[in-house]
Design a protein around this motif. Structure first.
Motif, PDB file in Angstrom:
ATOM      1  N   VAL A 155       0.841  -1.208   0.000  1.00 56.41           N
ATOM      2  CA  VAL A 155       0.000   0.000   0.000  1.00 56.41           C
ATOM      3  C   VAL A 155       0.867   1.247   0.000  1.00 56.41           C
ATOM      4  O   VAL A 155       0.640   2.208  -0.747  1.00 56.41           O
ATOM      5  CB  VAL A 155      -0.950  -0.013   1.222  1.00 56.41           C
ATOM      6  CG1 VAL A 155      -1.668   1.336   1.343  1.00 56.41           C
ATOM      7  CG2 VAL A 155      -1.955  -1.148   1.084  1.00 56.41           C
ATOM      8  N   MET A 156       1.911   1.251   0.844  1.00 58.13           N
ATOM      9  CA  MET A 156       2.797   2.410   0.923  1.00 58.13           C
ATOM     10  C   MET A 156       3.557   2.615  -0.389  1.00 58.13           C
ATOM     11  O   MET A 156       3.697   3.737  -0.887  1.00 58.13           O
ATOM     12  CB  MET A 156       3.789   2.233   2.072  1.00 58.13           C
ATOM     13  CG  MET A 156       4.716   3.433   2.279  1.00 58.13           C
ATOM     14  SD  MET A 156       5.833   3.207   3.686  1.00 58.13           S
ATOM     15  CE  MET A 156       6.795   1.813   3.083  1.00 58.13           C
ATOM     16  N   ALA A 157       4.052   1.533  -0.985  1.00 57.67           N
ATOM     17  CA  ALA A 157       4.789   1.647  -2.243  1.00 57.67           C
ATOM     18  C   ALA A 157       3.888   2.151  -3.370  1.00 57.67           C
ATOM     19  O   ALA A 157       4.286   2.978  -4.188  1.00 57.67           O
ATOM     20  CB  ALA A 157       5.388   0.287  -2.605  1.00 57.67           C
ATOM     21  N   GLU A 158       2.634   1.656  -3.418  1.00 57.26           N
ATOM     22  CA  GLU A 158       1.706   2.111  -4.449  1.00 57.26           C
ATOM     23  C   GLU A 158       1.393   3.595  -4.297  1.00 57.26           C
ATOM     24  O   GLU A 158       1.353   4.346  -5.284  1.00 57.26           O
ATOM     25  CB  GLU A 158       0.419   1.287  -4.388  1.00 57.26           C
ATOM     26  CG  GLU A 158      -0.590   1.645  -5.488  1.00 57.26           C
ATOM     27  CD  GLU A 158      -1.843   0.780  -5.416  1.00 57.26           C
ATOM     28  OE1 GLU A 158      -2.725   0.971  -6.267  1.00 57.26           O
ATOM     29  OE2 GLU A 158      -1.918  -0.071  -4.499  1.00 57.26           O
ATOM     30  N   GLN A 159       1.197   4.043  -3.031  1.00 52.38           N
ATOM     31  CA  GLN A 159       0.902   5.456  -2.799  1.00 52.38           C
ATOM     32  C   GLN A 159       2.096   6.340  -3.181  1.00 52.38           C
ATOM     33  O   GLN A 159       1.939   7.390  -3.819  1.00 52.38           O
ATOM     34  CB  GLN A 159       0.546   5.667  -1.308  1.00 52.38           C
ATOM     35  CG  GLN A 159       0.162   7.108  -0.979  1.00 52.38           C
ATOM     36  CD  GLN A 159      -1.100   7.538  -1.713  1.00 52.38           C
ATOM     37  OE1 GLN A 159      -2.010   6.725  -1.916  1.00 52.38           O
ATOM     38  NE2 GLN A 159      -1.140   8.785  -2.128  1.00 52.38           N
ATOM     39  N   ASN A 160       3.296   5.910  -2.808  1.00 49.22           N
ATOM     40  CA  ASN A 160       4.493   6.674  -3.169  1.00 49.22           C
ATOM     41  C   ASN A 160       4.699   6.707  -4.675  1.00 49.22           C
ATOM     42  O   ASN A 160       5.121   7.718  -5.244  1.00 49.22           O
ATOM     43  CB  ASN A 160       5.728   6.080  -2.475  1.00 49.22           C
ATOM     44  CG  ASN A 160       5.700   6.299  -0.983  1.00 49.22           C
ATOM     45  OD1 ASN A 160       5.121   7.275  -0.509  1.00 49.22           O
ATOM     46  ND2 ASN A 160       6.322   5.407  -0.224  1.00 49.22           N
TER      47      ASN A 160
END
Length: 225
Positions: free
Chosen positions: A214-219
């Motif tokens: 989730v964090m990688a997709e948002q970044n």
């Protein structure tokens, strides 16, 4: 026409000629206001050249006037001749000077328009250059962020692999212990032990992977934006 009247009319014509030229030059000076120093110097040189030509014509006309007066004095007051064709020549010269002055003013206007267009293009170029530098700075910043995210991702993957290895070792030991106990009791005794549930490492790893994704997709979305 007497000698004195002929000389008086010629001087008046010359004064009118000089006054008309002065008015034209003054109007030209009004058109030249606001130009750069180099252009002003060039135009001033041209105007000075025109003035020199006018002065030379005035001097030549003065000499011609003196000669006409001398001739009248020598021939006597009774003799008169028609000098109207000289006035036509003078008028033609005045027209030529006026046309040259108008042409000079037109060239000055063209130079001024070209200068304004060049200033406009220069301003647009500087604006586009500043925008390009700003975009390049933003891109470099996003590249640094992307590099940091890559390092974080690599670190998380290494942590996940370490946790997998830690999970595999207790699991293997547990299976070996079960095998030993089963061999000892021969499969006839059933032992139930009440104990607190152990830590579910698989669930923890799954949660960590989900949070990381989730964090990688948002970044990544932020970087693309």
């Amino acid at each position: 026409m007497s000698t004195s009247s002929a000389c008086f009319m010629s001087s008046s014509s010359l004064r009118g000629y000089g006054g008309g030229c002065g008015g034209i030059l003054a109007a030209s000076d009004g058109l030249l206001a606001g130009n750069e120093k180099l252009t002003m110097q060039n135009l001033n040189d041209r105007l000075a050249s025109y003035l020199d030509k006018v002065r030379a014509l005035e001097a030549a006309n003065g000499k011609l006037e003196v000669k006409i007066c001398d001739w009248y004095q020598k021939q006597g007051p009774g003799l008169s001749r028609d000098y109207s064709h000289y006035y036509k020549t003078i008028q033609d010269l005045q027209d030529q000077i006026l046309g040259a002055t108008i042409e000079s003013s037109r060239i000055v206007l063209q130079i001024d328009n070209s200068r304004l267009a060049a200033d406009d293009f220069r301003t647009k170029f500087e604006t586009e250059q500043v925008l390009r530098m700003s975009m390049e700075a933003d891109i470099n910043g996003l590249r640094r962020v992307l590099d940091e995210l890559t390092l974080v991702r690599t670190d998380l993957e290494m942590q996940i692999e370490g946790l997998k290895e830690e999970l595999a070792y207790p699991k293997k030991n547990h299976e070996e212990e079960l095998s030993v106990l089963r061999g000892q009791v021969g499969g006839q005794v059933s032992v139930e032990v009440d104990s607190a549930p152990g830590t579910d490492l698989a669930k923890i790893l799954s949660d960590m992977r989900s949070q990381y994704e989730v964090m990688a997709e948002q970044n990544w979305k932020d970087a693309e934006a």
